[in-house]
Design a protein around this motif. Sequence first.
Motif, PDB file in Angstrom:
ATOM      1  N   PHE A  38       0.858  -0.957   0.018  1.00 55.95           N
ATOM      2  CA  PHE A  38      -0.129   0.096   0.041  1.00 55.95           C
ATOM      3  C   PHE A  38       0.642   1.234  -0.067  1.00 55.95           C
ATOM      4  CE2 PHE A  38      -2.577   3.287   2.259  1.00 55.95           C
ATOM      5  CZ  PHE A  38      -3.525   3.276   1.655  1.00 55.95           C
ATOM      6  N   ILE A  39       2.009   1.301   0.795  1.00 48.46           N
ATOM      7  CA  ILE A  39       2.898   2.422   0.964  1.00 48.46           C
ATOM      8  C   ILE A  39       3.595   2.777  -0.415  1.00 48.46           C
ATOM      9  CG2 ILE A  39       4.827   3.380   2.062  1.00 48.46           C
ATOM     10  CD1 ILE A  39       3.712   2.243   4.657  1.00 48.46           C
ATOM     11  N   LEU A  40       4.078   1.415  -1.035  1.00 47.75           N
ATOM     12  CA  LEU A  40       4.922   1.610  -2.242  1.00 47.75           C
ATOM     13  C   LEU A  40       3.728   2.066  -3.229  1.00 47.75           C
ATOM     14  CD1 LEU A  40       7.002  -1.548  -2.313  1.00 47.75           C
ATOM     15  CD2 LEU A  40       7.690   0.736  -1.765  1.00 47.75           C
ATOM     16  N   GLY A  41       2.426   1.472  -3.315  1.00 47.07           N
ATOM     17  CA  GLY A  41       1.439   2.055  -4.320  1.00 47.07           C
ATOM     18  C   GLY A  41       1.196   3.565  -4.267  1.00 47.07           C
ATOM     19  N   LEU A  42       1.114   4.008  -2.912  1.00 52.38           N
ATOM     20  CA  LEU A  42       0.824   5.503  -2.739  1.00 52.38           C
ATOM     21  C   LEU A  42       2.167   6.286  -3.328  1.00 52.38           C
ATOM     22  CD1 LEU A  42      -0.377   5.957   0.896  1.00 52.38           C
ATOM     23  CD2 LEU A  42      -1.678   6.026  -1.154  1.00 52.38           C
ATOM     24  N   ARG A  43       3.365   5.614  -3.055  1.00 53.13           N
ATOM     25  CA  ARG A  43       4.598   6.579  -3.702  1.00 53.13           C
ATOM     26  C   ARG A  43       4.535   6.419  -5.130  1.00 53.13           C
ATOM     27  NH1 ARG A  43       7.747   8.076  -6.832  1.00 53.13           N
ATOM     28  NH2 ARG A  43       9.881   8.416  -6.481  1.00 53.13           N
ATOM     29  N   GLY A  44       3.852   5.175  -5.785  1.00 50.52           N
ATOM     30  CA  GLY A  44       3.845   5.234  -7.190  1.00 50.52           C
ATOM     31  C   GLY A  44       2.776   6.341  -7.744  1.00 50.52           C
ATOM     32  N   LEU A  45       1.620   6.130  -6.955  1.00 49.77           N
ATOM     33  CA  LEU A  45       0.709   7.343  -7.709  1.00 49.77           C
ATOM     34  C   LEU A  45       1.294   8.569  -7.587  1.00 49.77           C
ATOM     35  CD1 LEU A  45      -2.549   5.749  -5.983  1.00 49.77           C
ATOM     36  CD2 LEU A  45      -1.936   5.794  -8.385  1.00 49.77           C
ATOM     37  N   ALA A  46       2.113   8.861  -6.336  1.00 49.00           N
ATOM     38  CA  ALA A  46       2.598  10.297  -6.184  1.00 49.00           C
ATOM     39  C   ALA A  46       3.555  10.663  -7.369  1.00 49.00           C
ATOM     40  CB  ALA A  46       3.297  10.564  -4.973  1.00 49.00           C
ATOM     41  N   GLY A  47       4.223   9.746  -7.891  1.00 47.06           N
ATOM     42  CA  GLY A  47       5.271   9.879  -8.726  1.00 47.06           C
ATOM     43  C   GLY A  47       4.683   9.833 -10.371  1.00 47.06           C
ATOM     44  N   ILE A  48       3.326   9.481 -10.621  1.00 53.07           N
ATOM     45  CA  ILE A  48       2.555   9.548 -11.777  1.00 53.07           C
ATOM     46  C   ILE A  48       2.678  10.979 -12.386  1.00 53.07           C
ATOM     47  CG2 ILE A  48       0.641   9.273 -13.136  1.00 53.07           C
ATOM     48  CD1 ILE A  48       0.203   6.671 -11.344  1.00 53.07           C
ATOM     49  N   HIS A  49       2.034  11.813 -11.783  1.00 54.62           N
ATOM     50  CA  HIS A  49       2.015  13.263 -12.291  1.00 54.62           C
ATOM     51  C   HIS A  49       2.291  14.150 -11.140  1.00 54.62           C
ATOM     52  CE1 HIS A  49       0.472  12.139 -16.129  1.00 54.62           C
ATOM     53  NE2 HIS A  49      -0.494  11.543 -15.702  1.00 54.62           N
ATOM     54  N   PRO A  50       3.826  14.316 -10.704  1.00 60.53           N
ATOM     55  CA  PRO A  50       4.089  14.961  -9.628  1.00 60.53           C
ATOM     56  C   PRO A  50       3.947  16.689 -10.043  1.00 60.53           C
ATOM     57  CG  PRO A  50       5.950  14.306 -10.676  1.00 60.53           C
ATOM     58  CD  PRO A  50       4.793  13.596 -11.292  1.00 60.53           C
ATOM     59  N   ALA A  51       3.406  17.456  -9.054  1.00 63.30           N
ATOM     60  CA  ALA A  51       3.400  18.845  -9.206  1.00 63.30           C
ATOM     61  C   ALA A  51       4.924  19.415  -9.622  1.00 63.30           C
ATOM     62  CB  ALA A  51       3.023  19.659  -8.139  1.00 63.30           C
ATOM     63  N   PRO A  52       5.186  20.396 -10.486  1.00 61.77           N
ATOM     64  CA  PRO A  52       6.281  20.694 -10.942  1.00 61.77           C
ATOM     65  C   PRO A  52       7.370  20.963  -9.616  1.00 61.77           C
ATOM     66  CG  PRO A  52       4.602  22.144 -11.820  1.00 61.77           C
ATOM     67  CD  PRO A  52       3.905  21.236 -10.747  1.00 61.77           C
ATOM     68  N   ASP A  53       6.956  21.525  -8.623  1.00 57.16           N
ATOM     69  CA  ASP A  53       7.900  21.619  -7.522  1.00 57.16           C
ATOM     70  C   ASP A  53       7.554  20.809  -6.302  1.00 57.16           C
ATOM     71  OD1 ASP A  53       5.587  23.003  -7.228  1.00 57.16           O
ATOM     72  OD2 ASP A  53       6.072  24.444  -5.748  1.00 57.16           O
ATOM     73  N   ALA A  54       7.098  19.484  -6.654  1.00 63.73           N
ATOM     74  CA  ALA A  54       6.940  18.398  -5.721  1.00 63.73           C
ATOM     75  C   ALA A  54       8.101  17.449  -5.919  1.00 63.73           C
ATOM     76  CB  ALA A  54       5.717  17.682  -5.862  1.00 63.73           C
TER      77      ALA A  54
END
Length: 180
Positions: A38-54
């Motif tokens: 689940f935690i790895l999945g959340l990180r994967g989702l966060a990395g799909i379309h990160p905000a420009p300064d995220a």
Amino acid sequence: MKPLLWHEPAKYRRAKFRQRERGNPMESVKLAVFTFLFILGLRGLAGIHPAPDAHPPDWTATADVAFGMAIFVPYILPRFIGLFAISIVTLSEKGVNNNIISFGVTLRFWPWQNIAFGYLWTEELYGNAYRVLSFCDSESIVLTTVCLSAATTENDIQRVLNTYNIPLQRDPAPATPPLS
């Protein structure tokens, strides 16, 4: 008639949780794997379309956090919650009520019509003896088992059960005590 009410000893509730956990260790393993993924999945989702300064954490840090949480959630957190678990047993004119607050709130109830008799016996758990009361149906199937507090006497139990014409048997223990 005034209801008979008591708190089950917290030590007994923790011992029952430990017994259930040892009876099915794969439940903790499944929760650990789920937490990790689940935690790895959340990180994967966060990395799909990160905000420009995220800047999401790198995968090594994410895996370290996921591993730590996979150990904490199924193995440490339940023991911590068990320190604060509360179980209240009430014998009233309606029946037997057992309210448990631990991993959520569980309200359990058995009307007197469903209870054929009570069994008073001693349950051994991890080197400790607990005086417990099992309620059984007409086919001698255990509906529930509750632990008596130090202040609750056999005479108190006998008095309440006599009021509702429920016979009380004492030892020997049922052949297979339930996981309550």
